[in-house]
Structures are given as structure tokens and as C-alpha cells.
Design an enzyme around this catalytic site. Sequence first.
Site, PDB file in Angstrom:
ATOM      1  N   ILE A  47       0.838  -1.202   0.000  1.00  0.00           N
ATOM      2  CA  ILE A  47       0.000   0.000   0.000  1.00  0.00           C
ATOM      3  C   ILE A  47       0.874   1.254   0.000  1.00  0.00           C
ATOM      4  O   ILE A  47       0.738   2.119  -0.883  1.00  0.00           O
ATOM      5  CB  ILE A  47      -0.968  -0.021   1.217  1.00  0.00           C
ATOM      6  CG1 ILE A  47      -1.918  -1.232   1.126  1.00  0.00           C
ATOM      7  CG2 ILE A  47      -1.742   1.289   1.342  1.00  0.00           C
ATOM      8  CD1 ILE A  47      -2.902  -1.225  -0.024  1.00  0.00           C
ATOM      9  N   GLU A 100      10.515   3.231   6.104  1.00  0.00           N
ATOM     10  CA  GLU A 100      10.143   1.825   6.316  1.00  0.00           C
ATOM     11  C   GLU A 100      11.080   1.244   7.368  1.00  0.00           C
ATOM     12  O   GLU A 100      12.290   1.346   7.259  1.00  0.00           O
ATOM     13  CB  GLU A 100      10.249   1.060   4.990  1.00  0.00           C
ATOM     14  CG  GLU A 100      10.239  -0.465   5.111  1.00  0.00           C
ATOM     15  CD  GLU A 100       9.035  -1.036   5.857  1.00  0.00           C
ATOM     16  OE1 GLU A 100       7.895  -0.709   5.496  1.00  0.00           O
ATOM     17  OE2 GLU A 100       9.251  -1.819   6.819  1.00  0.00           O
ATOM     18  N   HIS A 110      -7.932 -11.025  -6.894  1.00  0.00           N
ATOM     19  CA  HIS A 110      -9.267 -11.622  -6.957  1.00  0.00           C
ATOM     20  C   HIS A 110     -10.106 -10.954  -8.046  1.00  0.00           C
ATOM     21  O   HIS A 110      -9.909  -9.775  -8.358  1.00  0.00           O
ATOM     22  CB  HIS A 110      -9.978 -11.455  -5.606  1.00  0.00           C
ATOM     23  CG  HIS A 110      -9.286 -12.163  -4.488  1.00  0.00           C
ATOM     24  ND1 HIS A 110      -9.261 -13.530  -4.378  1.00  0.00           N
ATOM     25  CD2 HIS A 110      -8.567 -11.693  -3.428  1.00  0.00           C
ATOM     26  CE1 HIS A 110      -8.565 -13.872  -3.294  1.00  0.00           C
ATOM     27  NE2 HIS A 110      -8.134 -12.769  -2.700  1.00  0.00           N
ATOM     28  N   VAL A 145       9.509   4.956  12.509  1.00  0.00           N
ATOM     29  CA  VAL A 145       8.883   6.167  13.047  1.00  0.00           C
ATOM     30  C   VAL A 145       8.502   5.901  14.496  1.00  0.00           C
ATOM     31  O   VAL A 145       7.808   4.923  14.801  1.00  0.00           O
ATOM     32  CB  VAL A 145       7.642   6.563  12.210  1.00  0.00           C
ATOM     33  CG1 VAL A 145       6.904   7.726  12.851  1.00  0.00           C
ATOM     34  CG2 VAL A 145       8.064   6.896  10.781  1.00  0.00           C
ATOM     35  N   LYS A 150     -12.759 -16.362   2.618  1.00  0.00           N
ATOM     36  CA  LYS A 150     -12.711 -17.169   1.393  1.00  0.00           C
ATOM     37  C   LYS A 150     -12.399 -18.637   1.660  1.00  0.00           C
ATOM     38  O   LYS A 150     -12.477 -19.453   0.754  1.00  0.00           O
ATOM     39  CB  LYS A 150     -11.674 -16.579   0.436  1.00  0.00           C
ATOM     40  CG  LYS A 150     -12.106 -15.220  -0.100  1.00  0.00           C
ATOM     41  CD  LYS A 150     -11.174 -14.700  -1.150  1.00  0.00           C
ATOM     42  CE  LYS A 150     -11.663 -13.382  -1.723  1.00  0.00           C
ATOM     43  NZ  LYS A 150     -11.646 -12.284  -0.727  1.00  0.00           N
TER      44      LYS A 150
END
Length: 356
Positions: free
Chosen positions: A12, A31, A49, A171, A248
Site C-alpha cells: 500500500i 520503512e 481476486h 517512526v 474465502k
Amino acid sequence: MKDVIVIGAGIIGSTITYELSKTDSKVLVLEKREKPGLDVTGHNSAVVHSGIDPVEGTLKAKYNLLGTRMYEEYAKELETPYKKIGAFLIATTDADHEIFEHLVNNAKERDVFVERLSREEALKREPNLPDNTFEVLSMPTTAVVDPTHVAQQAIKKAAENGVEVHLNEEVTAIHVHDGYFDVVTNKGTYQARKVVNAGGLYAPHIEAMVSEPTFELTYIRGDYITLGKEARNMSDGALYPAPTNMGKGVLVIPQVDDSVLIGPTAFTVTTLDEPVVQDADIEIIKEKIKMVARHIPYEHQTGTMSGIRPKEVNDDFVIGESPHVKGFYNVAGTDSPGIASAPAIAQDFVHNILLK
Ligand SMILES: Cc1cc2nc3c(=O)[nH]c(=O)nc-3n(C[C@H](O)[C@H](O)[C@H](O)COP(=O)(O)OP(=O)(O)OC[C@H]3O[C@@H](n4cnc5c(N)ncnc54)[C@H](O)[C@@H]3O)c2cc1C
């Protein structure tokens, strides 16, 4: 002073950073791990999907559908593998009939091609289906990617476009000022006008640095058995049971490198410690997978894997500016279909929310 600091380089944060790198914004991504995409992004089924099962009207439905349509071109742009393997959703009980009706209806409304196959037709195409199969929904647009590679390529290309990338940098605090933020890490302090929280499992901890909580996550662990390439011919594509409220279910999922995943389970957990897959978890996978495949070549097992889903209590993504802190944005609650949705979230979030 940066225009934007992105916290977290999972799929993301990385795809958001890449999208930002196409604009003239000055961007820094922070990161805490040594490489992008090692956390949730590195421990999942990796499926793009088809987009027919998220609940109508949710962000999950919107971004899954858009993302799936974008992925093939997007993967070419990022120079990362994408394989359209297709999936069979297998009905084995009467109750599955109603679920099929609902999914076929969604597919029609969302303009996704699916095919309803009788037991005989399905067995001709996929001989390894279980004996009690009575109907199959074929979803040929289902694909797989390598999510860690997607994240790493997105960050690599963002850096080539001028984004500053700091790995191994966690962070630890954020100070809110009038019109800007001080973002404090284990290595230094950086200023930015806007901050994006893409911290995955740790998104609530990052939000807590600036305000009271505006969303709540539950943590659902999923375990897998991993099989080597020798197992690849056990099925043509992915095999799914009919979905339930729990998700699922346990699947057969061929990967882009031709290895095969069997899983995942779904257990609520309260700690984010590195999970250890127990024998009892393996037994649950072995029992549940019988709903979708007659034979699993366990002689080709290469190991196990486990991931934790950051599921928001209302079961939808949380995307937008904090109602409490101007300039602070959450992109959180990113459980499945976060991989499938990532390119669409990045594009829409950057251009229609963050920079609007
Ligand atoms: C079992 C399982 C199966 C799944 N299957 C699928 C699927 O088939 N298809 C699909 O579409 N989705 C699937 N998902 C969901 C998908 O994996 C996630 O939606 C996606 O990986 C979330 O990415 P992310 O970037 O939000 O989180 P992450 O990948 O966790 O990234 C967050 C990053 O933030 C970093 N970070 C955290 N705190 C800090 C800090 N303080 N400072 C700096 N960095 C920090 C972390 O190190 C991490 O790299 C599945 C998930 C699981 C667990």
C-alpha cells in the site's frame, strides 16, 4: 520540508509512493524493515481476486474491481510478474447454491466474466475436484502476482523518479504543528506538510502518535502449507470453496513461480509476534482443503508460512484524512483484497484525496 512523508513500504505505502513520484511533490518514504514488502505483503495468498465477492457499496468492492482491471498493465509498468491463472469456486453443499446465485448476480452487475459449470463440465477441465462437487463457478480473470516484488519495484521506480527512500528507519513519534509535522525516527527528525499512515498491522500505533483512535483493527492470522513446483500440475488454476462470513476459506493457490500455497486458516490473535505454525494448524488445513481438491501431493511440501490480516472491525478499508488532524491520512484496515486493490487505491488516493 517534504510535501509528503509516507510511513510504511508494504504494497500500500509503496504503490502510493510510486504514484506520488509521478507528480512534482517532494516525498520521503520511511520503512522500518530492511526492504519493502516484508510484513503482511510478504505473507498472503497473492491473489488478484476477480472482485465479485466484496459487499456492494464498500471500498473493498470499489478498489478490488478497479485494481483487478488495472493489474496486467500495471505489472508491465513495474516490470513484475503477473499470471492470469483463473479460479474455480466449488459448490459441495446445498447451501452453496444461494451463494453462487449471489456471486453470479454480482458478476453480472460488476461486468466480470464468470462461467457456471456443471459437475461433468468442471471435472473434464479439473479432474482433481472433490467427489462431492456438484457445481463450479469458473472465474477466469483471477490472477496472481508476487506482492513483495510489486512493492520493491514500486519503491525502486519511485526512487528513480526522485523520491527519498529510508529503509531500516522506524517512526517513533509524530509532532503536529500548524501546517506541518515533525516525524521522528530512530535516526532523525523530518518535516512534512502531509503524512500518510500506511503502517499495515501497526497503523493504529502510528495514528496514536497524533490523535485518539478513529478506527479499530482486529488481527486474523492465516497459516499455509507451501508446496514446491513439482506440485504445480495438481490443478490448472486456483481452487476455492464457496465463501462464508469467515472469508474465502482454505484454497489451493498456484504462485507466479509455480510453487503452490495451501491455506490460509483464519484465527483471531491478540499479539503481533512472529507466528509459529503448529501441527494442529496443519491438520486443520489438511482437513479443510478436502472441500476443494481430491489429492494434494504433500510429498512436495517445502514448509509452512503464516500471515496476519489487519482487519477493520467494520470489515472495510479505512482511507482518508483524519477527522482530528488536518494533513494526516490513514490508509489502513488493509486485509484482503489489499493486494488486488493496491494500484487502484494508490491512484485514487493520491489524485482524488491526498493532493486534491
Ligand atoms: C493470510 C492472508 C491472506 C491474504 N490474501 C490476500 C489475497 O489473496 N489477495 C489480496 O488482495 N489480499 C490478500 N491479503 C491482504 C494483503 O496481504 C494486505 O492487504 C496487504 O499486504 C497490506 O499491505 P500493507 O502495505 O497495508 O501492509 P504491510 O505489508 O504490513 O506494510 C506496512 C509496512 O509498514 C511498516 N511499518 C509499520 N510500522 C512502522 C513504523 N513505525 N515506521 C516505519 N515503518 C513501519 C512495516 O514494516 C510494513 O512494511 C491477505 C492477507 C493475509 C494475512
